[in-house]
Scaffold this motif. Structure first.
Motif, mmCIF file in Angstrom:
data_model
loop_
_atom_site.group_PDB
_atom_site.id
_atom_site.type_symbol
_atom_site.label_atom_id
_atom_site.label_comp_id
_atom_site.label_asym_id
_atom_site.label_seq_id
_atom_site.Cartn_x
_atom_site.Cartn_y
_atom_site.Cartn_z
ATOM 1 N N ILE A 10 -0.875 14.118 3.546
ATOM 2 C CA ILE A 10 -0.865 12.811 2.873
ATOM 3 C C ILE A 10 -2.305 12.390 2.610
ATOM 4 C CG2 ILE A 10 -0.217 10.377 3.110
ATOM 5 C CD1 ILE A 10 1.794 11.321 5.244
ATOM 6 N N ALA A 11 -2.606 12.040 1.377
ATOM 7 C CA ALA A 11 -3.940 11.518 1.053
ATOM 8 C C ALA A 11 -3.913 10.001 1.223
ATOM 9 C CB ALA A 11 -4.308 11.875 -0.377
ATOM 10 N N VAL A 12 -4.853 9.500 1.998
ATOM 11 C CA VAL A 12 -4.865 8.061 2.267
ATOM 12 C C VAL A 12 -6.112 7.453 1.655
ATOM 13 C CG1 VAL A 12 -4.799 6.296 4.026
ATOM 14 C CG2 VAL A 12 -3.703 8.484 4.442
ATOM 15 N N THR A 13 -5.934 6.493 0.778
ATOM 16 C CA THR A 13 -7.084 5.795 0.210
ATOM 17 C C THR A 13 -7.061 4.370 0.727
ATOM 18 O OG1 THR A 13 -6.261 6.877 -1.743
ATOM 19 C CG2 THR A 13 -8.350 5.728 -1.932
ATOM 20 N N VAL A 14 -8.230 3.942 1.171
ATOM 21 C CA VAL A 14 -8.322 2.553 1.600
ATOM 22 C C VAL A 14 -8.970 1.770 0.474
ATOM 23 C CG1 VAL A 14 -9.178 0.967 3.324
ATOM 24 C CG2 VAL A 14 -8.551 3.283 3.973
ATOM 25 N N THR A 15 -8.278 0.801 -0.061
ATOM 26 C CA THR A 15 -8.803 0.080 -1.223
ATOM 27 C C THR A 15 -9.389 -1.248 -0.790
ATOM 28 O OG1 THR A 15 -6.858 -1.186 -1.667
ATOM 29 C CG2 THR A 15 -6.897 1.026 -2.538
ATOM 30 N N SER A 16 -10.013 -1.915 -1.743
ATOM 31 C CA SER A 16 -10.595 -3.217 -1.398
ATOM 32 C C SER A 16 -9.552 -4.327 -1.422
ATOM 33 C CB SER A 16 -11.732 -3.544 -2.360
ATOM 34 O OG SER A 16 -11.268 -3.400 -3.671
ATOM 35 N N GLU A 17 -8.351 -3.994 -1.870
ATOM 36 C CA GLU A 17 -7.270 -4.987 -1.769
ATOM 37 C C GLU A 17 -7.075 -5.310 -0.310
ATOM 38 O OE1 GLU A 17 -5.212 -6.321 -4.242
ATOM 39 O OE2 GLU A 17 -6.878 -5.606 -5.477
ATOM 40 N N ARG A 18 -6.576 -6.506 -0.063
ATOM 41 C CA ARG A 18 -6.522 -6.890 1.336
ATOM 42 C C ARG A 18 -5.136 -6.803 1.955
ATOM 43 N NH1 ARG A 18 -10.705 -10.525 2.789
ATOM 44 N NH2 ARG A 18 -9.272 -12.091 3.533
ATOM 45 N N ASN A 19 -4.128 -6.902 1.155
ATOM 46 C CA ASN A 19 -2.838 -7.129 1.787
ATOM 47 C C ASN A 19 -1.805 -6.034 1.556
ATOM 48 O OD1 ASN A 19 -3.697 -9.627 2.774
ATOM 49 N ND2 ASN A 19 -3.544 -10.371 0.664
ATOM 50 N N LEU A 20 -2.263 -4.879 1.113
ATOM 51 C CA LEU A 20 -1.289 -3.820 0.869
ATOM 52 C C LEU A 20 -0.691 -3.331 2.165
ATOM 53 C CD1 LEU A 20 -3.195 -1.721 -1.757
ATOM 54 C CD2 LEU A 20 -1.275 -3.237 -2.121
ATOM 55 N N ARG A 21 0.521 -2.914 2.103
ATOM 56 C CA ARG A 21 1.143 -2.304 3.270
ATOM 57 C C ARG A 21 2.108 -1.268 2.762
ATOM 58 N NH1 ARG A 21 2.405 -3.894 8.383
ATOM 59 N NH2 ARG A 21 3.711 -2.032 8.357
ATOM 60 N N GLU A 22 1.881 -0.059 3.092
ATOM 61 C CA GLU A 22 2.896 0.925 2.777
ATOM 62 C C GLU A 22 2.999 1.858 3.963
ATOM 63 O OE1 GLU A 22 4.198 4.055 -0.658
ATOM 64 O OE2 GLU A 22 2.422 2.834 -0.949
ATOM 65 N N ASP A 23 4.130 1.885 4.584
ATOM 66 C CA ASP A 23 4.283 2.724 5.753
ATOM 67 C C ASP A 23 4.994 4.013 5.353
ATOM 68 O OD1 ASP A 23 3.078 0.728 6.996
ATOM 69 O OD2 ASP A 23 4.876 -0.057 7.981
ATOM 70 N N ILE A 24 4.745 5.013 6.153
ATOM 71 C CA ILE A 24 5.301 6.330 5.829
ATOM 72 C C ILE A 24 6.426 6.645 6.794
ATOM 73 C CG2 ILE A 24 4.781 8.788 5.832
ATOM 74 C CD1 ILE A 24 2.013 7.950 4.803
ATOM 75 N N VAL A 25 7.517 7.092 6.258
ATOM 76 C CA VAL A 25 8.678 7.384 7.086
ATOM 77 C C VAL A 25 8.956 8.891 7.053
ATOM 78 C CG1 VAL A 25 11.117 6.901 7.424
ATOM 79 C CG2 VAL A 25 9.619 5.125 6.519
ATOM 80 N N ILE A 26 9.095 9.453 8.220
ATOM 81 C CA ILE A 26 9.442 10.879 8.300
ATOM 82 C C ILE A 26 10.892 10.973 8.772
ATOM 83 C CG2 ILE A 26 8.841 13.115 9.307
ATOM 84 C CD1 ILE A 26 6.167 11.793 10.107
ATOM 85 N N ASN A 27 11.684 11.680 8.020
ATOM 86 C CA ASN A 27 13.043 11.923 8.506
ATOM 87 C C ASN A 27 13.451 13.355 8.191
ATOM 88 O OD1 ASN A 27 13.665 11.883 5.783
ATOM 89 N ND2 ASN A 27 14.142 9.683 5.852
ATOM 90 N N ALA A 28 14.695 13.681 8.370
ATOM 91 C CA ALA A 28 15.146 15.061 8.260
ATOM 92 C C ALA A 28 14.847 15.660 6.890
ATOM 93 C CB ALA A 28 16.645 15.144 8.549
ATOM 94 N N SER A 29 14.855 14.836 5.842
ATOM 95 C CA SER A 29 14.622 15.384 4.510
ATOM 96 C C SER A 29 13.141 15.515 4.181
ATOM 97 C CB SER A 29 15.332 14.518 3.473
ATOM 98 O OG SER A 29 14.847 13.205 3.577
ATOM 99 N N GLY A 30 12.267 15.091 5.048
ATOM 100 C CA GLY A 30 10.848 15.262 4.806
ATOM 101 C C GLY A 30 10.079 13.964 4.937
ATOM 102 N N VAL A 31 8.937 13.895 4.249
ATOM 103 C CA VAL A 31 8.079 12.730 4.345
ATOM 104 C C VAL A 31 8.230 11.916 3.065
ATOM 105 C CG1 VAL A 31 5.703 11.952 4.656
ATOM 106 C CG2 VAL A 31 6.502 13.994 5.818
#
Lengths: 570, 271
Positions: free
Chosen positions: A107-128
């Motif tokens: 997973i490529a993670v970019t940290v932006t200057s935006e302040r309030n983004l939230r995206e969480d990553i979920v791993i389950n049986a079908s993948g990421v």
């Protein structure tokens, strides 16, 4: 000769003294008990949350996410403010055993200057769930796994230090006491600089109108010939603030600050000019203040604007708990009340806009215009009774009229608009009664003097009765708003949600879109019903926020009342 | 011709209404009721232009009621009804369709208790002018200054025009109210016991002012002070129990009144 009355007097005096002592002792005692009670309450809530801070262990794996979650924190952003990449992006490699075969996912993670983004990553049986993710600078970043096997995470590339790969991070102190930005946050201004300067300008104007120093006044003397230039510069700055900071609430307030400053400075300059033409010393404020047109009024509006913009132009503090964090169902201490806070503001705003004009209008009609017929008496009785109707009933009313579709229902759904309208309806009878009371207390002599100079009824009402009744009307309205701000019951019926992970959309009920909303009391209600202790602390923090909001509103009411009272009674 | 009420012989309202000068306002056969209680009985009164007409009489005799009917201030009391006519030139004031704004513009009123607006001194005086005309800032400045000067209060407030009118002392407030009234340049000024809440010094100032105002305005004043009526007025009407017992030139009333009742009232041997 001994008079009979003397005997009576003596007996009476004894009884009077006794009553006096009993009364004042009783009052003092009850006051003392009340204060003790309040202090204990404040101590109980405030100490663990604000002073000592609270530590807690966050347990991984709840019922529906059985295995583990990972929190990753970066100290350095990977992009600068313009969005250009600094160094390589962080790439995380996740590996796990999928029934004998090893699966890898990066997973490529970019940290932006935006302040309030939230995206969480979920791993389950079908993948990421995703391959690239953008997260905000100040937000943490979560990986949640629902696999029954452990997932290894390591950083494949990107700036170091990379990640804190703990399944169970410890939280060292409570959220409110940490993470407060002053003026500058991560090298960026908390607000647009122009709005901040506007705010400072207004502070200066309030100081100028209240207690200016001769030095400041003599410096201003130089501006006397350039009044128009000063005025247009300030108006220009107001327009500039709007253009540069965007048409946000903050920018509007900033523009308001500039405009108010322009008025204040202009009135002062006019006053100075008037004094100068009388050949007096313009640097003597004692004299000058009598010469400034409506100094009290300008001062009042400036102060109110100042209080308001201090809330919204976060010049001094920026509390993430209020304005940045949503609720995080896994991590109480990383949660905030952003959606509830804005939900409350929107509901209040809509309720105010809807109820105040209508209610004040109704009060004016009933007091000033309506003939005392049986119908008006009936209406009066109904309004009085309505003020005592339990709030849950208003909730049912809101459900039938605003939420439901069909019949008399407007079909707005469980949205902010429906909630605001319901709350507005609830506030109406209270505001009507308070306003009527205020209008009734305007002395007849004032009305007579206004009619005496040839006013029409509307002119009397607009220019004299309303301004004199304003303190009562404002106080009543603000108290009504405070009451509905703390109400949870009607909104439970209208359909406030327990968990809202986005900002409320005020017009979603009409225009479509995300209707979900919540308000602070609802949030408190749901948090207190959670079994985990940490949520109770969050509920306490939210309660304190609510109390502070109420205190702020009541202070505005006090400022208003004092101002108008001074006008009427001095 | 007369009626006996409570052991007192009360004559009907007088019809002997002679004035020297030009007639400004004429009140004819005015009956007035508050609900079912009659307060005025066939009162007639001529008011001469550029003179001071005083109304005297014991409390509750209808002086203030009569005064308030002239600019129809009684319309504010819902239970008040009246019959009779009041005319000012061609205008019938008591007409149902009379333009009350025009009427009150031309007949100003000063009340018993000083009641300045809770606005600045400047706005107190300027308000009425702004309401009826749209003066420029300079014009208004001039009118305010002139009115305050005519009300003999300019010197005291010249450098605090933007202070609240309510911050002045009682006597100053009353003169401010007079300034407010004369700023819209009425023809007539009605004064309802303007000095009853004031001390002797302020009273003297107002009385002097009234004599000054007489040159430009017609003044009708209700007063409880015999000496005040004698000092400032040209004509005096004595009222009793809702009747205009006697009306005449002030000197005549105070030296040789026709009615015994008047005689007893002005000499203080009454009741």
């Amino acid at each position: 000769m001994k008079k009979d009355i003397d005997l009576l007097k003596k007996r009476n005096r004894k009884r009077r003294d006794l009553m006096e002592r009993a009364g004042s002792t009783g009052l003092a005692l009850s006051g003392f008990i009340g204060l003790m009670f309040l202090s204990v309450l404040v101590w109980q809530i405030a100490v663990p949350t604000f002073i000592e801070g609270e530590t807690g262990q966050i347990e991984p794996a709840s019922e529906f996410i059985p295995v583990s979650e990972y929190v990753l924190k970066w100290d350095h952003p990977t992009v600068d403010d313009d969005g250009a990449l600094i160094g390589d992006p962080v790439v995380l490699e996740l590996t796990w055993d999928d029934g004998g075969t090893e699966r890898t996912h990066s997973i490529a993670v970019t940290v932006t200057s935006e302040r309030n983004l939230r995206e969480d990553i979920v791993i389950n049986a079908s993948g990421v769930s995703t391959e690239a993710v953008e997260v905000g600078k100040k937000t943490k970043f979560y990986i949640q796994s629902s696999l029954e096997v452990p997932v290894d995470i390591h950083q494949a590339s990107g700036p170091v230090p990379a990640a804190d790969e703990t399944g169970s991070p410890t939280v060292s102190s409570f959220v409110i006491s940490a993470d407060v930005s002053v003026v500058v946050d991560d090298g960026r201004f908390v607000s647009h600089p122009l709005t901040m300067v506007a705010w400072l300008m207004l502070v200066f104007v309030v100081a100028l109108l209240s207690f200016p120093m001769p030095a400041v006044l003599s410096a201003m003397e130089a501006l006397l010939n350039r009044q128009a230039a000063v005025r247009y510069t300030l108006y220009g700055l107001a327009a500039g603030t709007l253009a540069l900071a965007g048409f946000t609430l903050e920018a509007w307030l900033g523009a308001g600050c500039w405009t108010m400053s322009a008025v204040g400075i202009n009135r002062t300059l006019q006053g100075m000019e008037r004094l100068k033409s009388q050949g007096r010393d313009v640097t003597q404020f004692d004299r000058l203040k009598h010469s400034i047109t409506n100094r009290e009024g300008v001062l009042m509006w400036s102060r109110m604007l100042l209080v308001f913009s201090t809330l919204f132009i976060p010049l001094l503090i920026d509390v993430p708990f209020l304005t940045e964090r949503y609720q995080d169902i896994f991590q109480p201490y990383a949660s905030g009340i952003r959606s509830a806070f804005f939900g409350t503001i929107w509901v209040m705003g809509i309720a105010m806009v809807v109820s105040m004009p209508v209610s004040i209008g109704a009060a004016i009609y009933l007091e000033e215009y309506a003939a005392p017929t049986k119908t008006t008496k009936l209406i009066q009785a109904l309004v009085t009774n309505l003020a005592g109707v339990p709030s849950i009933v208003f909730g049912m009313f809101g459900l039938a009229i605003f939420v439901k579709q069909g019949g008399i229902g407007l079909g707005l759904g469980p949205s902010i608009l429906a909630a605001g309208l319901t709350m507005g309806v609830m506030a109406m009878p209270i505001i009507v009664l308070a306003s009527q009371e205020a209008l009734r207390s305007v002395p007849t002599s004032l009305r007579e003097s206004a009619y005496g100079v040839g006013c029409t009824q509307w002119q009397v009402t607009r220019d004299h009765v309303l301004p004199s009744a304003m303190p009562g009307i404002m106080t009543g309205s603000i108290l009504a708003m405070s009451r509905i701000m703390g109400e949870a019951a009607p909104l439970v019926v209208v359909g406030a949600a327990a968990l809202v992970l986005f900002d409320p959309e005020p017009l979603a009920g009409l225009l479509g879109g995300n209707k979900g909303f919540t308000v602070i009391p609802i949030q408190i209600y749901f948090w207190t019903s959670e079994p985990e202790h940490a949520w109770h602390s969050m509920a306490a923090a939210a309660s304190i926020t609510l109390i502070l909001l109420l205190a702020a509103m009541n202070s505005v009411a006090i400022v208003l009342r004092q101002h108008f009272r001074k006008r009427l009674n001095s | 011709m007369s009626e006996e009420i409570g052991g007192e012989v009360v004559p009907d309202s007088t019809r002997e209404l002679n004035i020297d000068g030009e007639l400004d306002i004429m009140i004819e056969d005015l009956d007035l009721w508050y609900g079912t209680k009659q307060a005025l009985y066939g009162v007639s009164l001529p008011i001469a232009r550029n003179s001071v007409t005083a109304l005297i009489g014991p409390s509750g005799c209808g002086k203030s009621t009569l005064l308030r009917t002239i600019n129809r201030m009684n319309d504010l009391i819902p239970i008040c009804k009246y019959e009779g006519t009041i005319t000012k030139g061609d205008v019938v004031i008591t007409d149902k369709g009379a333009d009350l704004v025009e009427l009150r513009k031309s007949i100003g009123m000063v009340f018993q208790r000083p009641n300045p607006f809770p606005k600045s001194i400047y706005d107190n005086v300027g308000y009425g002018v702004r309401l009826h005309h749209q003066p420029t800032r300079d014009e208004l400045d001039a009118i305010v200054e002139k009115s305050l000067k005519r009300a003999a209060i300019w010197n005291e407030v010249a450098d605090r025009l933007h202070d609240l009118g309510t911050s002045l002392s009682g006597g100053q407030q009353q003169r401010l109210c007079i300034a407010r009234t004369i700023a819209i340049e009425p023809d007539v000024i009605l004064m309802d016991e303007p000095c009853s809440a004031l001390d002797p010094i302020a009273t003297a100032a107002i009385e002097e002012l009234i004599l000054e105002l007489k040159k430009d305005f017609t003044v009708v004043i209700v007063t409880h002070s015999m000496s005040q009526a004698a000092r400032v007025s040209d004509y005096t009407g004595f009222m009793y129990l809702g009747r205009m017992v006697e009306f005449n030139k002030t000197e005549k009333i105070f030296s040789e009144p026709d009615q015994e009742l008047t005689q007893r009232y002005i000499t203080g041997r009454f009741g």
